[in-house]
Design an enzyme around this catalytic site. Sequence first.
Site, PDB file in Angstrom:
ATOM      1  N   ALA A 130      35.441  -8.924 -32.017  1.00 37.13           N
ATOM      2  CA  ALA A 130      36.446  -8.734 -30.971  1.00 37.13           C
ATOM      3  C   ALA A 130      36.342  -9.872 -29.970  1.00 37.13           C
ATOM      4  O   ALA A 130      35.244 -10.301 -29.611  1.00 37.13           O
ATOM      5  CB  ALA A 130      36.249  -7.398 -30.270  1.00 37.13           C
TER       6      ALA A 130
ATOM      7  N   TYR B 163      26.861 -19.767 -34.095  1.00 35.57           N
ATOM      8  CA  TYR B 163      28.165 -19.413 -33.533  1.00 35.57           C
ATOM      9  C   TYR B 163      28.382 -20.142 -32.203  1.00 35.57           C
ATOM     10  O   TYR B 163      27.747 -19.839 -31.201  1.00 35.57           O
ATOM     11  CB  TYR B 163      28.270 -17.910 -33.305  1.00 35.57           C
ATOM     12  CG  TYR B 163      28.180 -17.053 -34.542  1.00 35.57           C
ATOM     13  CD1 TYR B 163      28.358 -17.578 -35.811  1.00 35.57           C
ATOM     14  CD2 TYR B 163      27.917 -15.687 -34.427  1.00 35.57           C
ATOM     15  CE1 TYR B 163      28.275 -16.782 -36.941  1.00 35.57           C
ATOM     16  CE2 TYR B 163      27.838 -14.877 -35.550  1.00 35.57           C
ATOM     17  CZ  TYR B 163      28.014 -15.426 -36.806  1.00 35.57           C
ATOM     18  OH  TYR B 163      27.929 -14.619 -37.916  1.00 35.57           O
TER      19      TYR B 163
END
Length: 322
Positions: free
Chosen positions: A289, A61
């Site tokens: 989020a 990521y």
Amino acid sequence: MQKRRLGNTDMEITPLGLGTWAIGGGNWSFGWGPQDDADSLAAIHKALDLGINWIDTAAAYGLGHSEEIVGRAVRERAPNERPYIFTKCSLVWDETSNGQVRNVLKADSIRREAEASLRRLGVEVIDLYQIHWPVPDEDIEEGWSTLADLQRAGKVRYIGVSNFNVAQMERARAIAPISSLQPPYSLIHREIEAEILPYCQQHNIGVIVYSPMASGLLTGRMTRERVAALPDNDWRKHHPDFQEPRLSRNLALAKLLGDIGYRYGRTAGEVAVAWTLRHPAVTGAIVGARRPEQISELIGAAEFRLSPNDLEEIENFLRANP
């Protein structure tokens, strides 16, 4: 917040975990566009303040950036507030990759990845270390054996898999127990219900599902205009779920979830996540989020329960709109 035992581990995890795919930013092939690190840190702290006790990340990521941000946020907390940290291996890159990642399950590569993740996260042990993808398939045994070695060496506490099918889990289980599976699961993608979830129940494999809101489609905040405005370095812009003919159906489903949620003072996203948590094989759901307010809009899913009538209303929509 109630907690659930994750598979064969001693970890009692909250029904919601914070996902950090998007906070890696847009500098790699599956990025979500630009991301502000201050927002990312605030989102992590908000999740922990609201009682979430685990964070899921991965080396890939943001090409390591997500792990670095998670490590920084955790260091800013008191020692007794440290969440469980789950991360993944098997997607690698180098200076010449230009944002692209490749799949590797060789032992020496995984050992290097583990050490790099420990450094970025700033921890001495990873609570759950997972194979990100079972690719290449012929190297699954080598990769899983290496995770078992890392567990015996005390580098990781528990080991799990992500995106594996039943046959692949059978091969891994012949070498060492699987503590958890991380599969995609949402009202848009229900493929794991037929074989994978029953298998995990049968073999005490914890299940932490990702993309329960279908990467934002079921939050109630996605619109046709927002989809059109997604930047080119947001992988969703080019995914079939965000394009016609699927887009109209998916947005209509999100509206239904919003209507159901309105009756209870819940958001469409909370309804979408609660739907995944209703399945007895699912231990927890990963909610991503990028800003703290997004966590506040989703936290109610941990305790919310859909009624039989709500579930039937959703099924009726899916039958009419396959």
